[in-house]
Design a protein around this motif. Structure first.
Motif, PDB file in Angstrom:
ATOM      1  N   ARG A  71      -6.748   2.133  -1.869  1.00  0.00           N
ATOM      2  CA  ARG A  71      -8.123   2.289  -2.016  1.00  0.00           C
ATOM      3  C   ARG A  71      -8.719   3.513  -3.069  1.00  0.00           C
ATOM      4  NH1 ARG A  71      -5.970   6.266   0.493  1.00  0.00           N
ATOM      5  NH2 ARG A  71      -7.534   7.869   1.350  1.00  0.00           N
ATOM      6  N   ASN A  73     -11.970   5.584  -3.096  1.00  0.00           N
ATOM      7  CA  ASN A  73     -12.956   5.585  -2.396  1.00  0.00           C
ATOM      8  C   ASN A  73     -14.414   5.909  -3.451  1.00  0.00           C
ATOM      9  OD1 ASN A  73     -12.183   5.184   0.015  1.00  0.00           O
ATOM     10  ND2 ASN A  73     -11.682   7.416   0.536  1.00  0.00           N
ATOM     11  N   THR A  77     -13.286   0.726  -4.010  1.00  0.00           N
ATOM     12  CA  THR A  77     -12.441  -0.310  -4.638  1.00  0.00           C
ATOM     13  C   THR A  77     -11.336  -0.122  -3.723  1.00  0.00           C
ATOM     14  OG1 THR A  77     -13.347  -0.076  -6.889  1.00  0.00           O
ATOM     15  CG2 THR A  77     -11.224  -1.369  -6.588  1.00  0.00           C
ATOM     16  N   VAL A  78     -10.894  -1.582  -3.372  1.00  0.00           N
ATOM     17  CA  VAL A  78      -9.654  -1.689  -2.798  1.00  0.00           C
ATOM     18  C   VAL A  78      -8.769  -2.614  -3.556  1.00  0.00           C
ATOM     19  CG1 VAL A  78     -10.371  -3.653  -1.306  1.00  0.00           C
ATOM     20  CG2 VAL A  78      -8.618  -2.177  -0.560  1.00  0.00           C
TER      21      VAL A  78
END
Length: 121
Positions: A71, A73, A77-78
């Motif tokens: 991810r 942070n 978004t992952v």
């Protein structure tokens, strides 16, 4: 209020790789958990992998050692890097996030629309 958008699905041969991305946008105070689920035709949706904001990771036993979740942070978004893909990995993959839209409130689940992953033999 919160939107999750997946990308990166497609068609690959067995043994190939794909990288999925999911970006969250909207009213976001904090995302506690982001992860991936999948649903194959005729089967129930199952958890694939998830990751907390602190970096704690869980994998389904069927993908451990082949898939990697990560991810960003700062970008909400992952990612899911999928290697050594098998035909049984074929499914619609859904992004999931537990999102706080304000401080000191309980997080709520949000879902993306899904992206198709097809692995041919």
């Amino acid at each position: 209020q919160v939107r999750l958008v997946e990308s990166g699905g497609g068609l690959v041969q067995a043994g190939g790789s794909l990288r999925l991305s999911c970006a969250a946008s909207g009213t976001i105070f904090r995302i506690n958990v982001m992860g991936w689920y999948r649903q194959a035709p005729g089967k129930q949706r199952e958890s694939v992998a998830d990751i907390t904001s602190g970096g704690t990771i869980n994998y389904a036993g069927s993908v451990k050692g082949r898939f990697t979740i990560s991810r960003d942070n700062a970008k909400n978004t992952v990612y899911l890097q999928m290697n050594s893909l098998k035909p049984e990995d074929t499914a619609v993959y859904y992004c999931n996030a537990v999102v706080l839209t304000a401080p000191f409130v309980r997080g709520s689940d949000y879902w993306g629309q899904g992206t198709q992953v097809t692995v041919s033999s």
